[in-house]
Design an enzyme around this catalytic site. Structure first.
Site, PDB file in Angstrom:
ATOM      1  N   CYS A  94      32.400  43.691  51.444  1.00 29.27           N
ATOM      2  CA  CYS A  94      32.628  44.464  52.664  1.00 29.27           C
ATOM      3  C   CYS A  94      33.364  43.592  53.678  1.00 29.27           C
ATOM      4  O   CYS A  94      33.384  42.381  53.573  1.00 29.27           O
ATOM      5  CB  CYS A  94      31.305  44.907  53.263  1.00 29.27           C
ATOM      6  SG  CYS A  94      30.208  45.674  52.080  1.00 29.27           S
TER       7      CYS A  94
ATOM      8  N   ARG B 223      39.018  44.273  51.029  1.00 31.84           N
ATOM      9  CA  ARG B 223      37.706  43.753  50.633  1.00 31.84           C
ATOM     10  C   ARG B 223      36.761  44.852  50.151  1.00 31.84           C
ATOM     11  O   ARG B 223      35.800  44.592  49.432  1.00 31.84           O
ATOM     12  CB  ARG B 223      37.053  43.024  51.812  1.00 31.84           C
ATOM     13  CG  ARG B 223      37.764  41.768  52.220  1.00 31.84           C
ATOM     14  CD  ARG B 223      37.105  41.165  53.428  1.00 31.84           C
ATOM     15  NE  ARG B 223      35.782  40.669  53.118  1.00 31.84           N
ATOM     16  CZ  ARG B 223      35.499  39.441  52.719  1.00 31.84           C
ATOM     17  NH1 ARG B 223      36.473  38.575  52.574  1.00 31.84           N
ATOM     18  NH2 ARG B 223      34.275  39.075  52.465  1.00 31.84           N
TER      19      ARG B 223
ATOM     20  N   TRP C  40      31.970  48.305  50.731  1.00 32.73           N
ATOM     21  CA  TRP C  40      32.083  48.406  49.273  1.00 32.73           C
ATOM     22  C   TRP C  40      30.645  48.558  48.795  1.00 32.73           C
ATOM     23  O   TRP C  40      29.859  47.621  48.854  1.00 32.73           O
ATOM     24  CB  TRP C  40      32.725  47.134  48.713  1.00 32.73           C
ATOM     25  CG  TRP C  40      33.037  47.200  47.258  1.00 32.73           C
ATOM     26  CD1 TRP C  40      34.149  47.733  46.666  1.00 32.73           C
ATOM     27  CD2 TRP C  40      32.236  46.694  46.176  1.00 32.73           C
ATOM     28  NE1 TRP C  40      34.081  47.598  45.313  1.00 32.73           N
ATOM     29  CE2 TRP C  40      32.930  46.968  44.986  1.00 32.73           C
ATOM     30  CE3 TRP C  40      30.997  46.048  46.104  1.00 32.73           C
ATOM     31  CZ2 TRP C  40      32.425  46.603  43.739  1.00 32.73           C
ATOM     32  CZ3 TRP C  40      30.511  45.695  44.865  1.00 32.73           C
ATOM     33  CH2 TRP C  40      31.217  45.970  43.690  1.00 32.73           C
TER      34      TRP C  40
ATOM     35  N   ASN D  15      27.499  42.272  55.369  1.00 34.42           N
ATOM     36  CA  ASN D  15      28.228  42.072  54.119  1.00 34.42           C
ATOM     37  C   ASN D  15      27.299  41.267  53.213  1.00 34.42           C
ATOM     38  O   ASN D  15      26.736  40.270  53.651  1.00 34.42           O
ATOM     39  CB  ASN D  15      29.508  41.280  54.452  1.00 34.42           C
ATOM     40  CG  ASN D  15      30.277  40.877  53.218  1.00 34.42           C
ATOM     41  OD1 ASN D  15      30.044  41.393  52.131  1.00 34.42           O
ATOM     42  ND2 ASN D  15      31.195  39.944  53.393  1.00 34.42           N
ATOM     43  N   GLY D  16      27.097  41.703  51.979  1.00 32.13           N
ATOM     44  CA  GLY D  16      26.219  40.954  51.077  1.00 32.13           C
ATOM     45  C   GLY D  16      25.040  41.806  50.643  1.00 32.13           C
ATOM     46  O   GLY D  16      25.066  43.029  50.760  1.00 32.13           O
TER      47      GLY D  16
ATOM     48  N   GLU E 224      45.451  38.327  30.612  1.00 28.56           N
ATOM     49  CA  GLU E 224      45.771  38.658  32.000  1.00 28.56           C
ATOM     50  C   GLU E 224      46.585  39.962  32.058  1.00 28.56           C
ATOM     51  O   GLU E 224      46.372  40.795  32.945  1.00 28.56           O
ATOM     52  CB  GLU E 224      46.534  37.492  32.648  1.00 28.56           C
ATOM     53  CG  GLU E 224      47.025  37.720  34.060  1.00 28.56           C
ATOM     54  CD  GLU E 224      45.926  38.070  35.077  1.00 28.56           C
ATOM     55  OE1 GLU E 224      44.735  37.957  34.764  1.00 28.56           O
ATOM     56  OE2 GLU E 224      46.301  38.498  36.188  1.00 28.56           O
TER      57      GLU E 224
ATOM     58  N   LYS F 268      45.338  43.244  34.096  1.00 29.40           N
ATOM     59  CA  LYS F 268      46.149  43.919  35.126  1.00 29.40           C
ATOM     60  C   LYS F 268      46.254  45.405  34.817  1.00 29.40           C
ATOM     61  O   LYS F 268      46.100  46.250  35.690  1.00 29.40           O
ATOM     62  CB  LYS F 268      47.579  43.357  35.184  1.00 29.40           C
ATOM     63  CG  LYS F 268      47.844  42.076  35.892  1.00 29.40           C
ATOM     64  CD  LYS F 268      47.564  42.035  37.358  1.00 29.40           C
ATOM     65  CE  LYS F 268      46.153  41.745  37.618  1.00 29.40           C
ATOM     66  NZ  LYS F 268      45.577  40.526  37.789  1.00 29.40           N
TER      67      LYS F 268
ATOM     68  N   GLU G 276      42.918  47.196  35.422  1.00 25.99           N
ATOM     69  CA  GLU G 276      42.539  47.221  36.839  1.00 25.99           C
ATOM     70  C   GLU G 276      43.267  48.313  37.616  1.00 25.99           C
ATOM     71  O   GLU G 276      42.646  49.025  38.398  1.00 25.99           O
ATOM     72  CB  GLU G 276      42.908  45.878  37.511  1.00 25.99           C
ATOM     73  CG  GLU G 276      41.900  44.779  37.328  1.00 25.99           C
ATOM     74  CD  GLU G 276      42.363  43.476  37.985  1.00 25.99           C
ATOM     75  OE1 GLU G 276      41.577  42.866  38.691  1.00 25.99           O
ATOM     76  OE2 GLU G 276      43.539  43.066  37.780  1.00 25.99           O
TER      77      GLU G 276
ATOM     78  N   HIS H   9      40.826  40.878  11.739  1.00 29.16           N
ATOM     79  CA  HIS H   9      39.358  40.833  11.730  1.00 29.16           C
ATOM     80  C   HIS H   9      38.758  41.943  12.571  1.00 29.16           C
ATOM     81  O   HIS H   9      37.682  41.787  13.145  1.00 29.16           O
ATOM     82  CB  HIS H   9      38.876  39.460  12.220  1.00 29.16           C
ATOM     83  CG  HIS H   9      39.345  38.343  11.346  1.00 29.16           C
ATOM     84  ND1 HIS H   9      38.894  38.169  10.065  1.00 29.16           N
ATOM     85  CD2 HIS H   9      40.274  37.386  11.560  1.00 29.16           C
ATOM     86  CE1 HIS H   9      39.508  37.119   9.516  1.00 29.16           C
ATOM     87  NE2 HIS H   9      40.359  36.637  10.414  1.00 29.16           N
TER      88      HIS H   9
ATOM     89  N   LYS I 191      38.440  42.853  46.381  1.00 31.28           N
ATOM     90  CA  LYS I 191      39.247  41.632  46.282  1.00 31.28           C
ATOM     91  C   LYS I 191      38.372  40.379  46.202  1.00 31.28           C
ATOM     92  O   LYS I 191      38.596  39.511  45.376  1.00 31.28           O
ATOM     93  CB  LYS I 191      40.152  41.550  47.517  1.00 31.28           C
ATOM     94  CG  LYS I 191      41.055  40.357  47.546  1.00 31.28           C
ATOM     95  CD  LYS I 191      42.192  40.557  46.594  1.00 31.28           C
ATOM     96  CE  LYS I 191      43.113  39.366  46.505  1.00 31.28           C
ATOM     97  NZ  LYS I 191      43.857  39.402  45.222  1.00 31.28           N
TER      98      LYS I 191
HETATM   99  C1  G6P Z   1      37.733  40.054  41.910  1.00 32.66           C
HETATM  100  C2  G6P Z   1      39.191  40.378  42.169  1.00 32.66           C
HETATM  101  C3  G6P Z   1      40.070  39.690  41.121  1.00 32.66           C
HETATM  102  C4  G6P Z   1      39.784  38.192  41.104  1.00 32.66           C
HETATM  103  C5  G6P Z   1      38.300  37.903  40.900  1.00 32.66           C
HETATM  104  C6  G6P Z   1      37.987  36.434  41.112  1.00 32.66           C
HETATM  105  O1  G6P Z   1      37.332  40.638  40.726  1.00 32.66           O
HETATM  106  O2  G6P Z   1      39.413  41.770  42.133  1.00 32.66           O
HETATM  107  O3  G6P Z   1      41.431  39.907  41.419  1.00 32.66           O
HETATM  108  O4  G6P Z   1      40.515  37.602  40.075  1.00 32.66           O
HETATM  109  O5  G6P Z   1      37.527  38.635  41.852  1.00 32.66           O
HETATM  110  O6  G6P Z   1      38.278  36.108  42.437  1.00 32.66           O
HETATM  111  P1  G6P Z   1      38.609  34.665  42.984  1.00 32.66           P
HETATM  112  O7  G6P Z   1      38.860  34.891  44.458  1.00 32.66           O
HETATM  113  O8  G6P Z   1      37.417  33.820  42.729  1.00 32.66           O
HETATM  114  O9  G6P Z   1      39.818  34.180  42.275  1.00 32.66           O
END
Ligand code: G6P
Length: 608
Positions: free
Chosen positions: A2, A27, A74, A98-99, A481, A485, A488, A504, A603
């Site tokens: 949040c 966030r 969030w 937040n938390g 990766e 992407k 996500e 396998h 994020k």
């Molecule tokens: C969240 C974000 C990702 C990020 C991950 C780790 O899941 O959506 O984009 O890679 O956290 O975040 P950090 O800030 O530790 O790289």
């Protein structure tokens, strides 16, 4: 997760709070709200959905007042509806948080016993009632928060206001970041300095356990033991427009295009006259790097994928054993730490709860030292690690990480070359890769020219439900990766496999409805990769091959080839990331998803 913003000013703060929330929306974004005190009367507006809904509500019904708090949520406890949206109230006070309050159930029972009524499903409402309960006993909001804090367990950042004491707001930090923005005759607070850049550039970061009382002219900070403490203020070097999309439709696209500049920034002053400046990792880094005999990396999400790529480099280039683990796994298992091990945390935000928890275990586990590769100065990981490499990727707002990934890879390579130097690795190899690093920004710029071709390719994926990504060696994490992407932001199920593992299991999935993306630079695994591709082709799978232009691939029935320029083998993972990012972006555009704020994601994951 949040986002929190707060202000104490002489002017009306509603606009400042909403602009701050807009800048924090990355966030969390399922609801937003503000509480503002005007003439000793607290009013609150909350809306489900994005900050724009809240802004519209405040537009049609303006709220005056110079003291206020705001929040973008969030959801963790309770569904995203208006009742669960912050700020939460208990009579005259309002709270944003937040938390997670882990003991909220027992606190709720205790407070119910005292006659407090709960209207939401959130853990935050517990804070509101608890603080009010303490306020009734002490009469001081500061003391009330200090007392309440002692009964709460979990991770949180919070801000509280009381309509009877509009001259100040009180904030507390335990596990979730909070920064105080210092103005002239006005002060602010936020969970990220980004939120406050339109009003100030002077910031003071709170430390773990700090509680602060903020008025228009003063900031008083108290530590975990309620002792007054000083925290230093610093000027932010973030650009004011860092939170704007500029000419781009989405932050993600802006950030993809910022990669050449971000890579140049991360290398600046760290390669001088063709030599790595090993001090880039901290003043006494040389002493530590000289002694290191093993590496353990912990990270989450995209950062985990870059760690995985670097593992190949650590062992192959520097000849040093390297293990990589997801932070949420690492922190809850008993691991064996090799002698003279360095714990490396990788993180864009520097606040990811699991990564931070792993770092905090390091000393007890027996790590020789800790290093973070991180993009946010002043973040928890940076402050709590022995050594820090600042990525300088610039602010990243798109939830799906892009430039942080490639910049992390460059930072990791600098580290590997520094260690390699200490370990007596052939200087010619170090020289060759160092030279390759300096050429990276230009090569990435060139790779971005593939955009139009990839836009066309993306059409093939929009109606698919599954996609397989294949790579070998250090390109396997690039396939990981790529898959991350795509899932996500386009919500297409995507999985990455080391190509040699195809037979396998995943081969059973191949049919003409399953696109297979192959990352194929020209390296010594190319022939093996080609055999893996034949296995796919023979079963009717559609191949999309991102290949070195000298690798001898040609488009044919069932195979589409996208050529990339030749690049130093070691640095190929950085280059091959670019088409993966562009592809997922354009697939998401065709599907019409929310590219910058994909559903259910956030994020910075500051809760477990
Ligand atoms: C969240 C974000 C990702 C990020 C991950 C780790 O899941 O959506 O984009 O890679 O956290 O975040 P950090 O800030 O530790 O790289």
């Amino acid at each position: 997760m949040c986002g929190i913003v707060g202000a104490v000013a002489q002017r009306d703060v509603a606009e400042i709070l909403v602009e701050g929330l807009r800048r924090l929306e990355y966030r969390g974004y399922d609801s937003a709200g503000v509480a503002i005190i005007n003439n000793r009367e607290l009013s609150r507006v909350r809306r489900v959905g994005k900050v724009s809904e809240l802004a519209d509500a405040l537009q049609s019904q303006p709220h005056a007042g110079g003291t206020g708090i705001a929040h973008t949520r969030w959801a963790t406890h309770g569904e995203p509806n208006e009742v669960n949206a912050h700020p939460h109230r208990s009579e005259d006070i309002a709270v944003v948080h937040n938390g997670i309050i882990e003991n909220y159930e027992s606190l709720r029972e205790m407070l119910r016993g005292k006659g407090y009524e709960f209207v939401s499903d959130t853990d935050t409402e517990v804070i509101a009632h608890l603080v009010l309960d303490k306020l009734k006993a002490t009469g001081s909001l500061l003391q009330a928060v200090q007392e309440a804090r002692k009964e709460m367990t979990g991770a949180y950042g919070m801000a509280v206001i009381d309509q009877n004491q509009p001259e100040h707001l009180v904030v507390a930090r335990s596990g979730s970041p909070l920064v105080i923005g210092l103005g002239i005759g006005e002060n602010f607070v936020a969970s990220d300095q980004m939120a406050l850049l339109p009003v100030t550039r002077k910031f003071m970061f709170l430390e773990e356990g700090d509680v602060a009382e903020i008025t228009r002219t003063d900031v008083s900070i108290f530590d975990l033991n309620d002792k007054p403490v000083e925290r230093t203020a610093s000027e932010s070097d973030l650009k004011h427009d860092a939170g704007d999309k500029g000419e781009y439709r989405h932050f993600m696209m802006k950030e993809i295009h910022e990669q050449p500049e971000a890579l140049a920034a991360t290398l600046e002053g760290r390669i001088v006259n063709g030599e790595i400046v090993t001090e880039a990792f901290g003043a006494n880094s040389n002493d530590i790097l000289k002694k290191v005999e093993a590496i353990q990396i912990v990270a989450c999400g995209t950062s985990y994928n870059s760690a995985m790529a670097s593992r190949y480099w650590f062992e192959e280039i520097a000849g040093i054993p390297c293990q990589v683990e997801i932070a949420s796994e690492f922190r809850y298992r008993k691991s064996v730490v090799l002698p003279n091990s360095l714990l490396i945390t990788l993180s864009q935000s520097g606040e990811t709860a699991d990564t931070l928890a792993a770092l905090r275990m390091a000393k007890d586990l027996g790590f020789m030292s800790t290093l973070t590769i991180c993009n946010v100065p002043g973040s928890s990981l940076v402050r709590e690690s022995d050594l820090a490499y600042m990525m300088r990727a610039g602010v990243e707002i798109g939830v799906a990480s892009t430039k942080a990934f490639t910049v992390q890879l460059a930072g990791l390579m600098l580290l590997i070359l520094s260690i390699a130097k200490h370990r007596g690795v052939d200087p010619a190899l170090i020289q060759e890769i160092t030279q390759g690093l300096t050429e990276l920004p230009k090569q990435i710029e060139k790779a971005l020219e593939m955009e139009e071709a990839i836009k066309v390719l993306a059409e093939d994926f929009a109606d698919k439900h599954h996609t397989l990504f294949l790579g070998r060696g250090s390109q396997y994490p690039i396939a990981m990766e790529g898959a991350l992407k795509l899932k996500e932001i386009s919500y297409i199920h995507a999985e990455a496999y080391a190509a040699g593992e195809l037979k396998h299991g995943p081969l059973a999935l191949i049919d003409d409805d399953m696109p297979v993306i192959v990352v194929a630079p020209n390296n010594d695994l190319l022939e093996k990769l080609k055999s893996n591709m034949e296995e796919v082709r023979a079963r009717g799978g559609q191949l999309y091959v991102f290949a070195d232009k000298n690798a001898g691939f040609e488009s044919a029935e069932g195979v589409k080839v996208i050529e990339l320029d030749h690049i130093n083998n070691y640095l190929a993972p950085v280059l091959y990331t670019i088409p993966m990012q562009l592809l997922s972006y354009y697939v998401a555009i065709i599907k019409g998803t929310d590219v910058d704020q994909p559903r259910n994601l956030a994020k910075a994951v500051t809760v477990e």
